[in-house]
Design an enzyme around this catalytic site. Structure first.
Site, PDB file in Angstrom:
ATOM      1  N   HIS A   1      -2.840   7.395   3.306  1.00 27.71           N
ATOM      2  CA  HIS A   1      -3.331   6.131   2.747  1.00 27.71           C
ATOM      3  C   HIS A   1      -4.735   5.866   3.299  1.00 27.71           C
ATOM      4  O   HIS A   1      -4.991   6.005   4.498  1.00 27.71           O
ATOM      5  CB  HIS A   1      -2.374   5.010   3.147  1.00 27.71           C
TER       6      HIS A   1
ATOM      7  N   ASN B   1     -10.066   0.492   0.604  1.00 23.88           N
ATOM      8  CA  ASN B   1      -8.606   0.530   0.567  1.00 23.88           C
ATOM      9  C   ASN B   1      -8.136  -0.005  -0.794  1.00 23.88           C
ATOM     10  O   ASN B   1      -8.228  -1.202  -1.063  1.00 23.88           O
ATOM     11  CB  ASN B   1      -8.065  -0.325   1.713  1.00 23.88           C
TER      12      ASN B   1
ATOM     13  N   CYS C   1       0.823  -1.228   0.000  1.00 20.85           N
ATOM     14  CA  CYS C   1       0.000   0.000   0.000  1.00 20.85           C
ATOM     15  C   CYS C   1       0.849   1.267   0.000  1.00 20.85           C
ATOM     16  O   CYS C   1       0.361   2.339  -0.333  1.00 20.85           O
ATOM     17  CB  CYS C   1      -0.938   0.013   1.200  1.00 20.85           C
TER      18      CYS C   1
HETATM   19  O1  UT7 Z   1      -3.393  -1.008   3.865  1.00 16.70           O
HETATM   20  C1  UT7 Z   1      -3.121  -1.721   5.025  1.00 16.70           C
HETATM   21  C2  UT7 Z   1      -4.164  -2.754   5.188  1.00 16.70           C
HETATM   22  N1  UT7 Z   1      -4.844  -2.974   6.368  1.00 16.70           N
HETATM   23  C3  UT7 Z   1      -5.346  -2.131   7.282  1.00 16.70           C
HETATM   24  O2  UT7 Z   1      -5.110  -0.968   7.299  1.00 16.70           O
HETATM   25  C4  UT7 Z   1      -6.235  -2.715   8.298  1.00 16.70           C
HETATM   26  C5  UT7 Z   1      -5.962  -2.234   9.701  1.00 16.70           C
HETATM   27  N2  UT7 Z   1      -6.949  -2.794  10.610  1.00 16.70           N
HETATM   28  C6  UT7 Z   1      -8.240  -2.429  10.599  1.00 16.70           C
HETATM   29  O3  UT7 Z   1      -8.648  -1.602   9.810  1.00 16.70           O
HETATM   30  C7  UT7 Z   1      -9.149  -3.027  11.647  1.00 16.70           C
HETATM   31  O4  UT7 Z   1      -8.380  -3.773  12.561  1.00 16.70           O
HETATM   32  C8  UT7 Z   1     -10.260  -3.937  11.039  1.00 16.70           C
HETATM   33  C9  UT7 Z   1     -11.278  -3.082  10.303  1.00 16.70           C
HETATM   34  C10 UT7 Z   1      -9.649  -4.948  10.088  1.00 16.70           C
HETATM   35  C11 UT7 Z   1     -10.986  -4.670  12.145  1.00 16.70           C
HETATM   36  O5  UT7 Z   1     -11.512  -3.753  13.095  1.00 16.70           O
HETATM   37  P1  UT7 Z   1     -11.338  -4.004  14.656  1.00 16.70           P
HETATM   38  O6  UT7 Z   1     -12.048  -2.956  15.357  1.00 16.70           O
HETATM   39  O7  UT7 Z   1      -9.862  -4.157  14.914  1.00 16.70           O
HETATM   40  O8  UT7 Z   1     -12.120  -5.361  14.835  1.00 16.70           O
HETATM   41  P2  UT7 Z   1     -11.606  -6.743  15.404  1.00 16.70           P
HETATM   42  O9  UT7 Z   1     -10.647  -7.387  14.467  1.00 16.70           O
HETATM   43  O10 UT7 Z   1     -11.179  -6.555  16.833  1.00 16.70           O
HETATM   44  O11 UT7 Z   1     -12.945  -7.556  15.430  1.00 16.70           O
HETATM   45  C12 UT7 Z   1     -14.025  -7.210  16.292  1.00 16.70           C
HETATM   46  C13 UT7 Z   1     -15.148  -8.174  16.010  1.00 16.70           C
HETATM   47  C14 UT7 Z   1     -14.690  -9.646  15.965  1.00 16.70           C
HETATM   48  O12 UT7 Z   1     -15.711 -10.445  16.535  1.00 16.70           O
HETATM   49  P3  UT7 Z   1     -15.549 -11.027  18.021  1.00 16.70           P
HETATM   50  O13 UT7 Z   1     -14.269 -11.801  18.022  1.00 16.70           O
HETATM   51  O14 UT7 Z   1     -15.467  -9.804  18.897  1.00 16.70           O
HETATM   52  O15 UT7 Z   1     -16.777 -11.841  18.180  1.00 16.70           O
HETATM   53  C15 UT7 Z   1     -14.621  -9.910  14.490  1.00 16.70           C
HETATM   54  O16 UT7 Z   1     -14.816 -11.276  14.181  1.00 16.70           O
HETATM   55  O17 UT7 Z   1     -15.725  -7.884  14.741  1.00 16.70           O
HETATM   56  C16 UT7 Z   1     -15.774  -9.090  13.984  1.00 16.70           C
HETATM   57  N3  UT7 Z   1     -15.670  -8.749  12.576  1.00 16.70           N
HETATM   58  C17 UT7 Z   1     -16.735  -8.477  11.815  1.00 16.70           C
HETATM   59  N4  UT7 Z   1     -18.043  -8.412  12.108  1.00 16.70           N
HETATM   60  C18 UT7 Z   1     -18.868  -8.087  11.103  1.00 16.70           C
HETATM   61  C19 UT7 Z   1     -14.557  -8.673  11.822  1.00 16.70           C
HETATM   62  N5  UT7 Z   1     -14.878  -8.345  10.557  1.00 16.70           N
HETATM   63  C20 UT7 Z   1     -16.226  -8.228  10.527  1.00 16.70           C
HETATM   64  C21 UT7 Z   1     -17.140  -7.892   9.536  1.00 16.70           C
HETATM   65  N6  UT7 Z   1     -18.455  -7.835   9.865  1.00 16.70           N
HETATM   66  N7  UT7 Z   1     -16.776  -7.615   8.264  1.00 16.70           N
END
Ligand code: UT7
Length: 332
Positions: A259, A289, A118
């Protein structure tokens, strides 16, 4: 403050392209356990564009490049270097830059791909600026383009809702204009934790086999939580160091183009730099993204919307798999 060079690399024109097909958050909710509400509130993304099956990265690159060449107002034959930043090339080889060179009808022009995930376009800006200042090349075409939909696992709700396809391009040249153009830059990497964001299969470490495909190893894998924390830290540090190089502070900035990965990452960066959100240009809600395409897409949009005027101080900053990070400070 560093001594100002009498010659600077300058952006002569930009262009961008996004595919026609719009995919909404609701579209994902039809096949996955997710919701528009979760995606909007956790990421800031409302929709993204996905390329048509036959529309490869070089096709999107070509459309963005044509627009950038037109905006620069140059004859394309003046271009003597083509660099494409991408992690979703048409194929492992030849490079997407070579395929683009042929599509643009620019025989014999030097062409290569740059892979910094990225951060690719901002990395590319720093590399290309150096090559132009060396005198080896006079006018360069730099493209950031991705077909992220080609490497997404549509059964993994934690990653597939985040990314989109598109391309952004810039034509760069060198001018005798002390204090204008690219005035400071920084590129960095930390390769110690590749597993945080990677496409494990399909390369020489894990060549494609029936088993690797069955195990979905050819798709993007990410530890989102860890990447989130690192992103805020490395982008914050990169911005501060780049400003310091040129003797500016965050207060001097007219516009920041970060980004476009997650609105919460961007908001954390705003807090860390103590810059008002009105000084950031974002389009994450529309495109998700788009990896190496994200900064040039937003830059082109900001220019065409009249948000960048001559004399403005603009900071571009990105992070990505590697981990890589890069920032470029431009006096427009
Ligand atoms: O260019 C570089 C590429 N990447 C990035 O920049 C990504 C950086 N990270 C992020 O943007 C965030 O960490 C995410 C958007 C990927 C995730 O957000 P988060 O607030 O860190 O969520 P999390 O991973 O802690 O997940 C919270 C909950 C989980 O459920 P449980 O374990 O609490 O039951 C996930 O399974 O949200 C769940 N979850 C979803 N729920 C509905 C994860 N993805 C989804 C989804 N829909 N699409």
């Amino acid at each position: 403050m560093t001594t100002l060079s009498p010659r600077s690399a300058v952006i002569l024109g930009t262009g961008s392209y996004t595919p026609e097909r719009i995919v909404s958050n609701e579209d994902f909710a039809e096949s996955l356990d997710t919701s528009d509400e979760w995606i909007r509130t956790r990421t800031g993304i409302h929709q993204r564009r996905f390329a048509a099956p036959e529309e490869a990265t070089s096709e999107m690159s070509c459309k963005a490049a044509e627009a950038a060449i037109a905006a620069a107002g140059i004859d394309r034959s003046e271009i003597d270097l083509i660099v494409v930043a991408t992690m979703t090339p048409d194929m492992p080889f030849p490079s997407t830059a070579c395929l683009l060179q042929s599509k643009l009808g620019l025989p014999n022009v030097a062409a290569f791909d740059l892979q910094a995930a990225c951060s690719g376009f901002v990395y590319g800006l720093n590399v290309v600026s150096g090559l132009l200042l060396s005198g080896r090349h006079k006018k360069a075409l730099l493209v950031g383009a991705e077909k992220m939909s080609s490497i997404l696992d549509f059964e993994d709700r934690t990653t597939c809702v985040l990314f989109g396809d598109g391309a952004g391009a810039a034509v760069l040249g060198v001018e005798d204009c002390a204090g204008k153009g690219v005035i400071a830059s920084l590129s960095g990497a930390d390769g110690s934790q590749p597993e945080l964001l990677q496409q494990p299969g399909g390369g020489s470490a894990l060549p494609p086999t029936h088993a690797s495909l069955d195990q979905r190893q050819h798709f993007l894998k990410m530890n989102g939580k860890e990447i989130f924390k690192l992103a805020v830290r490395v982008m914050g540090n990169a911005c501060k160091d780049t400003l310091q190089q040129a003797g500016y502070s965050a207060d001097d900035l007219d516009l920041v183009i970060p980004h476009q990965a997650n609105m919460r990452i961007i908001e954390s960066l705003q807090k860390r730099l103590d810059i008002d959100h009105s000084k950031f240009h974002n389009n994450l809600h529309l495109y998700g993204n788009t990896s190496a395409a994200s900064v040039p897409l937003a830059l082109d949009e900001a220019i065409r919307a009249g948000r960048i005027q001559s004399g403005d101080l603009i900071l571009l900053v990105a992070f990505g798999a590697g981990l890589t990070w890069a920032s470029t400070l431009i006096k427009w």
